[in-house]
Design a protein around this motif. Structure first.
Motif, PDB file in Angstrom:
ATOM      1  N   GLY A 209       0.795  -1.228   0.000  1.00  0.00           N
ATOM      2  CA  GLY A 209       0.000   0.000   0.000  1.00  0.00           C
ATOM      3  C   GLY A 209       0.822   1.270   0.000  1.00  0.00           C
ATOM      4  N   ASN A 210       2.143   1.171  -0.155  1.00  0.00           N
ATOM      5  CA  ASN A 210       2.959   2.378  -0.173  1.00  0.00           C
ATOM      6  C   ASN A 210       3.464   2.735  -1.570  1.00  0.00           C
ATOM      7  OD1 ASN A 210       4.923   0.422  -0.409  1.00  0.00           O
ATOM      8  ND2 ASN A 210       5.862   0.818   1.580  1.00  0.00           N
ATOM      9  N   VAL A 211       2.824   2.165  -2.590  1.00  0.00           N
ATOM     10  CA  VAL A 211       3.056   2.559  -3.980  1.00  0.00           C
ATOM     11  C   VAL A 211       1.687   2.813  -4.599  1.00  0.00           C
ATOM     12  CG1 VAL A 211       3.926   1.849  -6.251  1.00  0.00           C
ATOM     13  CG2 VAL A 211       5.166   1.189  -4.193  1.00  0.00           C
ATOM     14  N   VAL A 212       1.546   3.978  -5.214  1.00  0.00           N
ATOM     15  CA  VAL A 212       0.293   4.315  -5.901  1.00  0.00           C
ATOM     16  C   VAL A 212       0.607   4.732  -7.327  1.00  0.00           C
ATOM     17  CG1 VAL A 212      -0.992   4.924  -3.820  1.00  0.00           C
ATOM     18  CG2 VAL A 212       0.316   6.664  -4.996  1.00  0.00           C
ATOM     19  N   PHE A 213      -0.388   4.619  -8.170  1.00  0.00           N
ATOM     20  CA  PHE A 213      -0.239   4.884  -9.601  1.00  0.00           C
ATOM     21  C   PHE A 213      -1.177   6.019  -9.977  1.00  0.00           C
ATOM     22  CE2 PHE A 213       0.433   0.465  -8.528  1.00  0.00           C
ATOM     23  CZ  PHE A 213       1.683   0.226  -9.059  1.00  0.00           C
ATOM     24  N   ALA A 214      -0.742   6.865 -10.915  1.00  0.00           N
ATOM     25  CA  ALA A 214      -1.546   8.049 -11.223  1.00  0.00           C
ATOM     26  C   ALA A 214      -1.365   8.505 -12.659  1.00  0.00           C
ATOM     27  CB  ALA A 214      -1.162   9.183 -10.284  1.00  0.00           C
ATOM     28  N   SER A 215      -2.317   9.313 -13.063  1.00  0.00           N
ATOM     29  CA  SER A 215      -2.212  10.099 -14.288  1.00  0.00           C
ATOM     30  C   SER A 215      -2.683  11.498 -13.930  1.00  0.00           C
ATOM     31  CB  SER A 215      -3.081   9.518 -15.407  1.00  0.00           C
ATOM     32  OG  SER A 215      -3.134  10.440 -16.482  1.00  0.00           O
ATOM     33  N   GLY A 216      -1.737  12.392 -13.759  1.00  0.00           N
ATOM     34  CA  GLY A 216      -2.086  13.777 -13.450  1.00  0.00           C
ATOM     35  C   GLY A 216      -2.863  14.411 -14.589  1.00  0.00           C
ATOM     36  N   LEU A 217      -2.503  14.076 -15.809  1.00  0.00           N
ATOM     37  CA  LEU A 217      -3.173  14.627 -16.980  1.00  0.00           C
ATOM     38  C   LEU A 217      -4.640  14.223 -17.026  1.00  0.00           C
ATOM     39  CD1 LEU A 217      -2.834  16.190 -19.665  1.00  0.00           C
ATOM     40  CD2 LEU A 217      -2.322  13.994 -20.736  1.00  0.00           C
ATOM     41  N   GLN A 218      -4.915  12.974 -16.699  1.00  0.00           N
ATOM     42  CA  GLN A 218      -6.294  12.476 -16.747  1.00  0.00           C
ATOM     43  C   GLN A 218      -6.999  12.574 -15.398  1.00  0.00           C
ATOM     44  OE1 GLN A 218      -6.214   8.592 -18.558  1.00  0.00           O
ATOM     45  NE2 GLN A 218      -5.830   9.451 -20.583  1.00  0.00           N
ATOM     46  N   GLY A 219      -6.275  12.916 -14.356  1.00  0.00           N
ATOM     47  CA  GLY A 219      -6.890  13.165 -13.060  1.00  0.00           C
ATOM     48  C   GLY A 219      -7.305  11.937 -12.272  1.00  0.00           C
TER      49      GLY A 219
ATOM     50  N   THR B  59      -5.879   8.524  -9.655  1.00  0.00           N
ATOM     51  CA  THR B  59      -4.851   7.889  -8.820  1.00  0.00           C
ATOM     52  C   THR B  59      -5.465   6.630  -8.217  1.00  0.00           C
ATOM     53  OG1 THR B  59      -3.969  10.044  -8.218  1.00  0.00           O
ATOM     54  CG2 THR B  59      -3.312   8.205  -6.841  1.00  0.00           C
ATOM     55  N   PHE B  60      -4.665   5.582  -8.097  1.00  0.00           N
ATOM     56  CA  PHE B  60      -5.163   4.382  -7.434  1.00  0.00           C
ATOM     57  C   PHE B  60      -4.021   3.610  -6.804  1.00  0.00           C
ATOM     58  CE2 PHE B  60      -4.156   2.881 -11.699  1.00  0.00           C
ATOM     59  CZ  PHE B  60      -3.554   1.653 -11.485  1.00  0.00           C
TER      60      PHE B  60
ATOM     61  N   VAL C 194      -3.270  -0.509  -5.263  1.00  0.00           N
ATOM     62  CA  VAL C 194      -3.767  -1.862  -5.531  1.00  0.00           C
ATOM     63  C   VAL C 194      -5.044  -2.097  -4.727  1.00  0.00           C
ATOM     64  CG1 VAL C 194      -3.277  -4.323  -5.236  1.00  0.00           C
ATOM     65  CG2 VAL C 194      -1.543  -2.814  -6.195  1.00  0.00           C
ATOM     66  N   GLU C 195      -5.046  -1.640  -3.482  1.00  0.00           N
ATOM     67  CA  GLU C 195      -6.217  -1.826  -2.623  1.00  0.00           C
ATOM     68  C   GLU C 195      -7.440  -1.079  -3.163  1.00  0.00           C
ATOM     69  OE1 GLU C 195      -7.713  -1.152   1.975  1.00  0.00           O
ATOM     70  OE2 GLU C 195      -5.662  -0.656   1.433  1.00  0.00           O
ATOM     71  N   SER C 196      -7.268   0.175  -3.536  1.00  0.00           N
ATOM     72  CA  SER C 196      -8.418   0.942  -4.030  1.00  0.00           C
ATOM     73  C   SER C 196      -8.926   0.377  -5.351  1.00  0.00           C
ATOM     74  CB  SER C 196      -8.082   2.427  -4.175  1.00  0.00           C
ATOM     75  OG  SER C 196      -7.160   2.655  -5.216  1.00  0.00           O
ATOM     76  N   PHE C 197      -8.002  -0.098  -6.200  1.00  0.00           N
ATOM     77  CA  PHE C 197      -8.420  -0.685  -7.470  1.00  0.00           C
ATOM     78  C   PHE C 197      -9.172  -1.986  -7.250  1.00  0.00           C
ATOM     79  CE2 PHE C 197      -7.868  -3.048 -11.425  1.00  0.00           C
ATOM     80  CZ  PHE C 197      -8.299  -2.102 -12.337  1.00  0.00           C
ATOM     81  N   SER C 198      -8.704  -2.808  -6.308  1.00  0.00           N
ATOM     82  CA  SER C 198      -9.391  -4.068  -6.051  1.00  0.00           C
ATOM     83  C   SER C 198     -10.788  -3.838  -5.482  1.00  0.00           C
ATOM     84  CB  SER C 198      -8.578  -4.966  -5.115  1.00  0.00           C
ATOM     85  OG  SER C 198      -8.474  -4.409  -3.842  1.00  0.00           O
ATOM     86  N   LYS C 199     -10.951  -2.801  -4.640  1.00  0.00           N
ATOM     87  CA  LYS C 199     -12.276  -2.471  -4.134  1.00  0.00           C
ATOM     88  C   LYS C 199     -13.200  -2.024  -5.249  1.00  0.00           C
ATOM     89  CE  LYS C 199     -10.963  -1.168   0.550  1.00  0.00           C
ATOM     90  NZ  LYS C 199     -10.817  -0.053   1.502  1.00  0.00           N
ATOM     91  N   LEU C 200     -12.680  -1.202  -6.159  1.00  0.00           N
ATOM     92  CA  LEU C 200     -13.475  -0.745  -7.294  1.00  0.00           C
ATOM     93  C   LEU C 200     -13.846  -1.913  -8.196  1.00  0.00           C
ATOM     94  CD1 LEU C 200     -14.581   1.750  -8.838  1.00  0.00           C
ATOM     95  CD2 LEU C 200     -12.409   1.780 -10.062  1.00  0.00           C
ATOM     96  N   TYR C 201     -12.884  -2.790  -8.456  1.00  0.00           N
ATOM     97  CA  TYR C 201     -13.125  -3.936  -9.319  1.00  0.00           C
ATOM     98  C   TYR C 201     -14.130  -4.890  -8.704  1.00  0.00           C
ATOM     99  CZ  TYR C 201     -12.072  -7.725 -12.560  1.00  0.00           C
ATOM    100  OH  TYR C 201     -12.174  -8.708 -13.507  1.00  0.00           O
ATOM    101  N   LYS C 202     -14.079  -5.020  -7.385  1.00  0.00           N
ATOM    102  CA  LYS C 202     -14.977  -5.895  -6.650  1.00  0.00           C
ATOM    103  C   LYS C 202     -16.440  -5.446  -6.793  1.00  0.00           C
ATOM    104  CE  LYS C 202     -15.771  -7.469  -1.936  1.00  0.00           C
ATOM    105  NZ  LYS C 202     -15.293  -7.326  -0.559  1.00  0.00           N
ATOM    106  N   GLU C 203     -16.624  -4.129  -6.806  1.00  0.00           N
ATOM    107  CA  GLU C 203     -17.979  -3.571  -6.914  1.00  0.00           C
ATOM    108  C   GLU C 203     -18.466  -3.744  -8.314  1.00  0.00           C
ATOM    109  OE1 GLU C 203     -17.516   0.485  -5.707  1.00  0.00           O
ATOM    110  OE2 GLU C 203     -17.099  -0.067  -3.657  1.00  0.00           O
TER     111      GLU C 203
END
Length: 92
Positions: free
Chosen positions: A68-78, A80-81, A83-92
């Motif tokens: 949880g101490n590495v996050v991924f982002a696109s400032g241009l597209q606005g 950030t996620f 692994v944990e936040s992405f898995s929660k989104l994918y789960k829903e």
């Protein structure tokens, strides 16, 4: 800049989070297939970890998406996620 920030964080024993920006470029500009994008990101994280561990003097201090101490982002597209936040989104 990044190296200096890591050095200072290691000296002060401050928790570090690695933000990998411009993720959109892997697909839109570089047109990397998923496996190549994975290995590119893995290499970046390994390089940062090597420097971080050298500054901190502790080989057990690592930055990892699974911790949880590495996050991924696109400032241009606005976006950030983590692994944990992405898995929660994918789960829903």
């Amino acid at each position: 800049e990044t190296e200096r920030a890591i050095q200072l964080a290691a000296q002060e024993n401050v928790p570090v989070t690695l933000l990998i920006n411009k993720m959109d470029r892997l697909v839109l500009e570089l047109k990397l297939p998923p496996a190549d994008a994975y290995f590119k990101l893995k290499n970046v994280i390994e390089e940062v970890n090597s420097f971080y561990q050298a500054c901190h003097g502790d080989p057990n201090r690592i930055l990892s998406p699974t911790l949880g101490n590495v996050v991924f982002a696109s400032g241009l597209q606005g976006w950030t996620f983590s692994v944990e936040s992405f898995s929660k989104l994918y789960k829903e």
